[in-house]
Design a protein around this motif. Structure first.
Motif, PDB file in Angstrom:
ATOM      1  N   UNK A 252       4.203  18.996  59.764  1.00 49.46           N
ATOM      2  CA  UNK A 252       5.074  19.119  58.597  1.00 49.46           C
ATOM      3  C   UNK A 252       4.747  20.349  57.762  1.00 49.46           C
ATOM      4  N   UNK A 253       5.414  20.417  56.626  1.00 48.71           N
ATOM      5  CA  UNK A 253       5.262  21.569  55.763  1.00 48.71           C
ATOM      6  C   UNK A 253       3.889  21.596  55.091  1.00 48.71           C
ATOM      7  N   UNK A 254       3.429  22.801  54.823  1.00 45.65           N
ATOM      8  CA  UNK A 254       2.185  22.952  54.079  1.00 45.65           C
ATOM      9  C   UNK A 254       2.446  22.746  52.595  1.00 45.65           C
ATOM     10  N   UNK A 255       1.489  22.137  51.926  1.00 45.48           N
ATOM     11  CA  UNK A 255       1.626  21.958  50.489  1.00 45.48           C
ATOM     12  C   UNK A 255       0.238  21.922  49.868  1.00 45.48           C
ATOM     13  N   UNK A 256       0.187  22.207  48.594  1.00 48.93           N
ATOM     14  CA  UNK A 256      -1.081  22.236  47.887  1.00 48.93           C
ATOM     15  C   UNK A 256      -1.655  20.820  47.777  1.00 48.93           C
ATOM     16  N   UNK A 257      -2.954  20.688  48.054  1.00 46.04           N
ATOM     17  CA  UNK A 257      -3.614  19.397  47.946  1.00 46.04           C
ATOM     18  C   UNK A 257      -4.445  19.375  46.674  1.00 46.04           C
ATOM     19  N   UNK A 258      -4.234  18.327  45.877  1.00 47.02           N
ATOM     20  CA  UNK A 258      -4.914  18.235  44.595  1.00 47.02           C
ATOM     21  C   UNK A 258      -6.259  17.525  44.680  1.00 47.02           C
ATOM     22  N   UNK A 259      -6.376  16.556  45.587  1.00 45.29           N
ATOM     23  CA  UNK A 259      -7.613  15.793  45.684  1.00 45.29           C
ATOM     24  C   UNK A 259      -7.848  14.944  44.447  1.00 45.29           C
ATOM     25  N   UNK A 260      -9.081  14.506  44.260  1.00 45.43           N
ATOM     26  CA  UNK A 260      -9.454  13.719  43.092  1.00 45.43           C
ATOM     27  C   UNK A 260     -10.255  14.629  42.165  1.00 45.43           C
ATOM     28  N   UNK A 261      -9.795  14.868  40.947  1.00 47.77           N
ATOM     29  CA  UNK A 261     -10.526  15.779  40.055  1.00 47.77           C
ATOM     30  C   UNK A 261     -11.854  15.185  39.608  1.00 47.77           C
ATOM     31  N   UNK A 262     -12.770  16.055  39.187  1.00 46.84           N
ATOM     32  CA  UNK A 262     -14.031  15.597  38.629  1.00 46.84           C
ATOM     33  C   UNK A 262     -15.013  15.099  39.671  1.00 46.84           C
TER      34      UNK A 262
END
Length: 389
Positions: free
Chosen positions: A298-308
């Motif tokens: 599929x398309x590439x997209x920015x991964x945010x993950x879990x902050x902190x």
């Protein structure tokens, strides 16, 4: 992963009566009730495990997931009384239900936390075995694999002669896909995957009812990981043992566990059938863990993950320990600690204020449960393409 400003909806499911866990007709082999573990004493103690309840069904696989330092291994080591100092068990009970006697009489349930040393010696390895994270560190570096098998069998099966012990050791290696000539090898002469297979063979040597798998595929390449997992599931189906599989990688558990429990900061935060948890998590932390893996297609997209980062166990934030990292936290999350309680009409439990008292939950946490939860088999399917769901 959706942005914090995503639209929200009201949770239709209300909590069942507190303390009433879902009755799924599971025959328990190991029950952990109210287990509490500290590291250290007094005001400076780190509360590594806080009031945890877990039930492992006979012949089933229970996954235990969470970030490093969440208390997974501490819970397992404390349950079988292998916790090292300065760990201290401060409360709870761990009930082991042996197989019924050969004459049909029910066996006596044993509380492992109250058992004496002789009782524990009789249970460990013969009834409850463990596969540790690093086989290289767990195996004796100055003894051959065969000598370590021989010591194990001579200790727990004193009636076996030397030739019988060697034959049994060879059969066990073949069971995990190794040749008996590896009995002459030292641990450093084998690859990481072979050492892990040897550890699994040792754990199966006495036909245990319970296997505790403490991150058994850590530091192995992905191909070897899959081989080990397929081997374990095949052995589970053939031998019928129950397994507590501990890992920080939810994607591994999703593929073969029957049920999954998620830990954070020493507490159980969500527990559900594997398919339900994978496709429709109810906990923001679980949602974040599932969306930390990039999709293979599929398309590439920015991964945010879990902050902190995970909190300091000696100084937890007020309220829910996850609220400083949660994109959907509400005011109550910063004030009160939620308890793990069942949701009405489902086989899942969650500790989250977003699902209580008609609170507003985001649509990401309200996806419908799968229509049919298929039982797990030995085959390990590839879900990498579905991780973007």
């Amino acid at each position: 992963m959706s942005l914090p400003g995503a639209s929200a909806m009201t949770s239709p499911g209300s909590l069942a009566a507190p303390g009433a866990a879902p009755d799924r007709g599971v025959d328990p082999v190991l029950e952990i009730r109210g287990l509490c573990v500290d590291y250290g004493f007094g005001d400076d103690a780190a509360h590594a495990v806080a009031d945890c309840d877990l039930t492992l069904g006979r012949g089933r696989v229970l996954g235990l997931a969470g970030e490093s330092g969440s208390g997974k291994s501490t819970l397992a080591m404390a349950a079988i009384r292998l916790l090292r100092s300065p760990g201290v068990i401060t409360g709870g009970e761990v009930l082991f239900h042996p197989r019924p006697a050969s004459d049909g009489e029910p066996a006596t349930t044993l509380d492992l936390l109250a058992a004496g040393e002789q009782e524990l010696r009789a249970i460990r390895w013969s009834e409850i075995a463990i596969v540790l994270q690093s086989a290289l560190n767990a195996l004796n570096p100055v003894s051959t694999i065969g000598a370590q098998f021989d010591e194990l069998l001579a200790t727990h099966r004193p009636g076996l002669g030397r030739a019988s012990r060697r034959d049994r050791a060879g059969d066990l290696l073949e069971l995990v896909g190794m040749t008996p000539d590896r009995l002459r090898s030292y641990p450093h002469e084998m690859s990481g995957g072979m050492r892990q297979r040897a550890m699994i063979a040792m754990a199966l040597a006495l036909d245990p009812q319970v296997m505790i798998l403490d991150e058994p595929t850590t530091a192995l390449d992905v191909v070897t990981q899959r081989e080990i997992l397929e081997e374990l599931m095949g052995l589970r189906d053939r031998l019928g043992f129950a397994a507590l599989f501990i890992t920080h990688d939810l994607s591994l558990l999703v593929e073969f566990a029957d049920d999954i429990a998620v830990m954070y900061a020493g507490r159980l935060m969500e527990r559900a059938p594997a398919a339900s948890l994978f496709r429709s998590p109810r906990l923001p932390y679980t949602y974040g863990l599932l969306h930390c893996f990039p999709p293979m297609h599929g398309e590439r997209h920015r991964m945010d993950g879990i902050p902190g980062s995970p909190p300091d166990l000696r100084d937890l934030p007020p309220g829910c320990a996850f609220h400083p990292r949660c994109q959907w936290a509400i005011p109550r999350c910063r004030q009160d600690v939620p308890k793990l309680e069942p949701l009405t009409g489902s086989h899942r439990e969650v500790a989250c204020w977003l699902h209580r008292d008609n609170a507003t939950a985001p649509p990401e946490l309200m996806r419908p449960d799968p229509a049919v939860a298929q039982p797990r088999t030995a085959a390990v399917s590839d879900t990498s393409a579905e991780r973007a769901v």
